[in-house]
Structure formats: C-alpha cells, structure tokens
Design an enzyme around this catalytic site. Sequence first.
Site, PDB file in Angstrom:
ATOM      1  N   HIS A  27       1.089  -1.176  -0.060  1.00 42.86           N
ATOM      2  CA  HIS A  27      -0.083  -0.007   0.088  1.00 42.86           C
ATOM      3  C   HIS A  27       1.000   1.371  -0.045  1.00 42.86           C
ATOM      4  O   HIS A  27       1.992   1.212   0.442  1.00 42.86           O
ATOM      5  CB  HIS A  27      -0.939   0.083   1.365  1.00 42.86           C
ATOM      6  CG  HIS A  27      -2.056  -0.863   1.240  1.00 42.86           C
ATOM      7  ND1 HIS A  27      -3.145  -0.918   2.235  1.00 42.86           N
ATOM      8  CD2 HIS A  27      -2.316  -2.068   0.489  1.00 42.86           C
ATOM      9  CE1 HIS A  27      -3.754  -2.151   1.958  1.00 42.86           C
ATOM     10  NE2 HIS A  27      -3.004  -2.724   0.969  1.00 42.86           N
ATOM     11  N   GLU A  61       0.909   3.899   1.926  1.00 40.58           N
ATOM     12  CA  GLU A  61       1.562   4.121   3.237  1.00 40.58           C
ATOM     13  C   GLU A  61       2.704   3.283   3.602  1.00 40.58           C
ATOM     14  O   GLU A  61       3.381   3.711   4.226  1.00 40.58           O
ATOM     15  CB  GLU A  61       0.315   3.934   4.248  1.00 40.58           C
ATOM     16  CG  GLU A  61      -0.808   4.906   3.832  1.00 40.58           C
ATOM     17  CD  GLU A  61      -1.935   4.167   3.274  1.00 40.58           C
ATOM     18  OE1 GLU A  61      -3.146   4.396   3.601  1.00 40.58           O
ATOM     19  OE2 GLU A  61      -1.638   3.264   2.280  1.00 40.58           O
ATOM     20  N   CYS A 118      -6.182   1.905   5.767  1.00 36.04           N
ATOM     21  CA  CYS A 118      -6.832   0.730   6.390  1.00 36.04           C
ATOM     22  C   CYS A 118      -6.204   0.143   7.549  1.00 36.04           C
ATOM     23  O   CYS A 118      -5.242   0.904   8.000  1.00 36.04           O
ATOM     24  CB  CYS A 118      -6.456  -0.388   5.191  1.00 36.04           C
ATOM     25  SG  CYS A 118      -4.742  -1.164   5.113  1.00 36.04           S
ATOM     26  N   CYS A 128      -2.137  -0.477   7.617  1.00 34.78           N
ATOM     27  CA  CYS A 128      -1.477   0.869   7.248  1.00 34.78           C
ATOM     28  C   CYS A 128      -1.504   1.724   8.707  1.00 34.78           C
ATOM     29  O   CYS A 128      -0.771   2.362   9.069  1.00 34.78           O
ATOM     30  CB  CYS A 128      -1.968   1.627   6.050  1.00 34.78           C
ATOM     31  SG  CYS A 128      -1.643   0.791   4.540  1.00 34.78           S
TER      32      CYS A 128
END
Length: 150
Positions: A46, A48, A76, A79
């Site tokens: 992801h 992040e 999410c 993260c």
Amino acid sequence: MREALAEAGKALRAGEVPVGAVVVLDGKVIARACNSPVSKHDPTAHAEILALRKAGREAGNYRLTDAVMFVTLEPCIMCAGAIVHARIRRLVFGAEDPKGGGCISLYGIPGDVRLNHSVELRGGVLKDECAEILSGFFKKKRLTSVRPDN
C-alpha cells in the site's frame, strides 16, 4: 496533499487503486509512494507502507516521531497500525473509507489510547479530489468488466 494526489495519479496510470502517500519531516518531503500491490505481487504494498519504508531509510530510523504523513484515502487497519508503530506525529488524509478505514470509519487505531502511541488526525483535506480519483477508477473498472450477454 497535492503531492499525495500526484502519487495517486501514478497508481492510476499503472492500473492500481489510485492512492498516494507522502511523508514530510522538518518541512521537507522525505518519502513518497503510490499503491503497488498488483504490480509488486505484494498485499502489503500500500502507498502508506511503501512511503513509511522509504521514510525510515531516509531518516535512518523507523521511528518518525516528528513526521507528518499525507494520504489520499483513510488508511486501512494494516496501514493505520504501521503508522502508529512508526510513531508518526500527524496523519492527514483526504477521503474517508467507509468499507475499510482504520482511522475513523470502521476503527480508531491512530487515536486508541490502549496503544503505545497516538497519532494526531485530520481528515477531509481535498476530500472531493481524493474521492473523485478513486470513484472514477472504480467506475471505469465496473464498466470494463461488464460483458454483453451471449
């Protein structure tokens, strides 16, 4: 947030879910990344997570206590947990994620006082622009996945 939107644009052009993240320390961008789980064959890729990895290398420390992270979509739970563990001081995000948000929509991980660190939150920054790039991506995906009846 504009820098994070530019990263989201890179993800969009690569066919990834368009999310971008930027880490700022002492007024300087030290890391930037876009979603890449499909191209990297990595469910943890992801924006992040990738930005945190780069920021840690740049800072020479996994603890980023004075850093601010800008993300186009509410992180999410994976993260959000990583952001807490990195000791990010402040998280700024654009669009909320009612189906997967780990910060305010479904969970409140960054502000959970039971954890060893709390992260300042600010949501809704350039919310419409951040939401538009995502909704456009998924709208196009739905249109291209519809097949005519035989």
